[in-house]
Design a protein around this motif. Structure first.
Motif: not given
Length: 367
Positions: A57-64
């Motif tokens: 998800t966009p959230d996961e990509i941002g966190e990574l």
């Protein structure tokens, strides 16, 4: 006095961790001061693998992106400490980032690397060059491979035909003709370690087949090998580049579905032979060429020995013989690419990537 020290940060398609190299560079020499490898925690590897398969998800990509930026910063600090260098001694950091998606031939071509360079700057206080691939792609190139320009600068030699073969997750080569340095070329040949690693993890729980021991227990299945070799990528003309978007466990299982009851060890041996053959068959045909290997695949004894066999009578060496440890060639290349950017010099080879011309690569993030 101009500072000549740079840090290169590299994480390849194997997604196993970060290699950092602290080097002094001039136009024709490399002096390696310190190195550091920062392995990824298993949970991070799993998350990166999911994102690379379009499941993030966009959230996961941002966190990574944030987590990796912190880790790349820590890797840079590690080599500073090991080399006993201060931040002000280093001209710049070149950070490749972690590729999670590479789609150079889609309708809207892109290549995505994670590892926020703003965090690297904050943690180190050193100017950081990142996002190397997209400038080349904006000029019509594939943004990969980028290391041939470095190979030409430091491994090319008048009167000597050389080929530098990098066996990472994906394999690529740089052809350096001794009588025509401007004719240097190269491309991604296909899978390096990626398919062997994926199959090994799936069947044994180990992230890689140490020294190719499991593969050595198996036998090449010629029908399976022929089917794999028929993939259109291998006969595609250059420029070309690829990644785990194509060569992954699903690709193996799709081909394997047409070949029933092949033992797992035989699949592993066949995948090793696929890497060997797709490298050997796509190399230039110069009879006087010397081949030099670098990348993680050099540590796979079985793979190294089979490449020696397949490339005969042309000799196969390690880049150690050219003065640079094969483990640190790519990290050093991104230190050199950072230097090129800081000097406003091009870092791509249009003949390799397909770009319309030479371009200064990357964006600079200042402290």
């Amino acid at each position: 006095m101009e500072r000549d020290a740079y840090i290169g940060l590299m994480s390849g398609t194997s997604m196993d961790g970060i290699d950092a190299a602290l080097v002094s560079l001039s136009d024709q020499s490399v002096n390696l001061h310190a190195t550091c490898t920062l392995p990824y925690p298993n949970e991070l590897r799993q998350r990166l693998d999911r994102v690379s398969k379009n499941h993030g998800t966009p959230d996961e990509i941002g966190e990574l992106d944030h987590l990796l930026g912190r880790l790349f910063g820590e890797a840079a600090k590690c080599v500073l400490e090991k080399g006993n260098f201060a931040a002000e001694d280093v001209a710049a950091i070149g950070s490749h980032g972690q590729t999670v998606r590479h789609q150079p031939k889609s309708q809207a071509p892109f290549s995505m690397q994670l590892g926020d360079p703003n965090l690297i700057v904050e943690r180190t206080g050193i100017a950081t060059v990142a996002d190397f691939r997209r400038r080349d792609m904006a000029a019509g190139g594939q943004g990969a491979p980028l290391v041939p320009a470095f190979h030409r600068a430091f491994f090319g030699k008048a009167g000597r035909d050389r080929c530098i073969v990098n066996v990472g997750g994906i394999a690529n080569f740089s052809w350096l003709p001794g009588d025509a340095p401007d004719e240097a070329s190269g491309f991604d040949t296909g899978p390096g370690n990626a398919l062997m690693d994926a199959w090994c993890l799936h069947h044994t729980g180990r992230h890689f087949d140490e020294n190719g021991r499991w593969a050595a227990e198996g036998t090449i299945n010629q029908a399976l090998l022929s089917d794999m070799l028929s993939d259109g990528y291998f006969s595609q003309p250059s420029p070309k580049s690829t990644g785990k978007e194509k060569f992954n466990l699903k690709w193996v299982e799709t081909v394997l579905a047409r070949h029933k009851e092949v033992l797992p060890a035989d699949v592993q041996r066949t995948l090793l032979e696929l890497t060997v053959m797709t490298i050997a068959q796509q190399l230039p045909q110069s009879p006087d060429m010397h081949i030099y290997l670098c990348g993680g695949g050099v540590n796979n004894t079985q793979l190294f020995n089979e490449l020696v066999r397949a490339c005969a009578p042309r000799p196969v060496h390690s880049t150690e013989e050219l003065g640079l440890d094969p483990q640190w060639v790519e990290a050093t290349a991104f230190a050199w690419l950072a230097r090129q950017t800081m000097l406003r010099q091009p870092g791509n080879l249009p003949k390799v990537t397909g770009a319309v011309g030479n371009r200064v690569l990357g964006a600079v993030y200042w402290p």
